[in-house]
Design a protein around this motif. Sequence first.
Motif, PDB file in Angstrom:
ATOM      1  N   ARG A 284     -58.542  11.848  -8.681  1.00  0.00           N
ATOM      2  CA  ARG A 284     -58.858  10.544  -8.039  1.00  0.00           C
ATOM      3  C   ARG A 284     -59.676   9.584  -9.222  1.00  0.00           C
ATOM      4  NH1 ARG A 284     -57.834   7.721  -3.383  1.00  0.00           N
ATOM      5  NH2 ARG A 284     -58.462   5.713  -3.896  1.00  0.00           N
TER       6      ARG A 284
ATOM      7  N   GLU B  32     -50.760   4.824  -6.151  1.00  0.00           N
ATOM      8  CA  GLU B  32     -50.561   3.865  -5.150  1.00  0.00           C
ATOM      9  C   GLU B  32     -51.892   3.557  -4.418  1.00  0.00           C
ATOM     10  OE1 GLU B  32     -47.036   3.162  -2.924  1.00  0.00           O
ATOM     11  OE2 GLU B  32     -46.044   4.918  -3.845  1.00  0.00           O
ATOM     12  N   GLU B  33     -52.650   4.561  -4.297  1.00  0.00           N
ATOM     13  CA  GLU B  33     -54.048   4.416  -3.540  1.00  0.00           C
ATOM     14  C   GLU B  33     -54.774   3.521  -4.405  1.00  0.00           C
ATOM     15  OE1 GLU B  33     -55.242   8.149  -2.499  1.00  0.00           O
ATOM     16  OE2 GLU B  33     -53.561   8.409  -0.942  1.00  0.00           O
TER      17      GLU B  33
END
Length: 208
Positions: free
Chosen positions: A155, A193-194
């Motif tokens: 992330r 996408e996040e």
Amino acid sequence: ATLRAQAQAEVLLERHGVVTRGAVTAERLPGGFSPVYQVLRAYEESGRCRRGYFVEGLGGAQFALPGAVDRMRAMAPSSPDGPPGEERRAVVLAAADPANPYGAALPWPAHPGEVAHKPGRKAGALVVLVDGRLVLYVERGGKTLLSFADDDRLRPAVDALALAVRDGVLGKLTVERADGEPIVDSPLGAALEEAGFHPTPRGLRLRA
């Protein structure tokens, strides 16, 4: 020749922080490591640089300026993975940047899957490192990604890549494939996408 080797050694010390045989090889200097090593050994004897086992696994022929050694000691975490909850530090670099040790001082890590693309210190390619570990490799043009982590480093790596695009460092980025699969079928697609990438007919896109 002696003056040239001395100038090269000083540039390498400033550029790499820790000079190793692999780092010199990646620079493709005429004569290779030998002439630079002679200068670095003389610098060590005169106290202008230090020789030590600074980076695990890279042998004993490692040289660094005293200030670089002190900075490494100050920045070293208490454990390789850091304490729980500590914010990960991600950085986006050109694959050929001296600050990227992979493909020079360190070998490229093996990819867990079967992929046609291989990472390399190529012009236009990018790497995203999190806490010094390779997480993403971006092929020139950004159409293809390789991921080397599926844990909590992924992330922050994706966020750093998106931030580089928004800041105008990379311009428009359209990712079409990841780890040998279409990006829409890859687990990496959801993370992109996040981070703000938008679906298009060609893939996932983000603009500055």
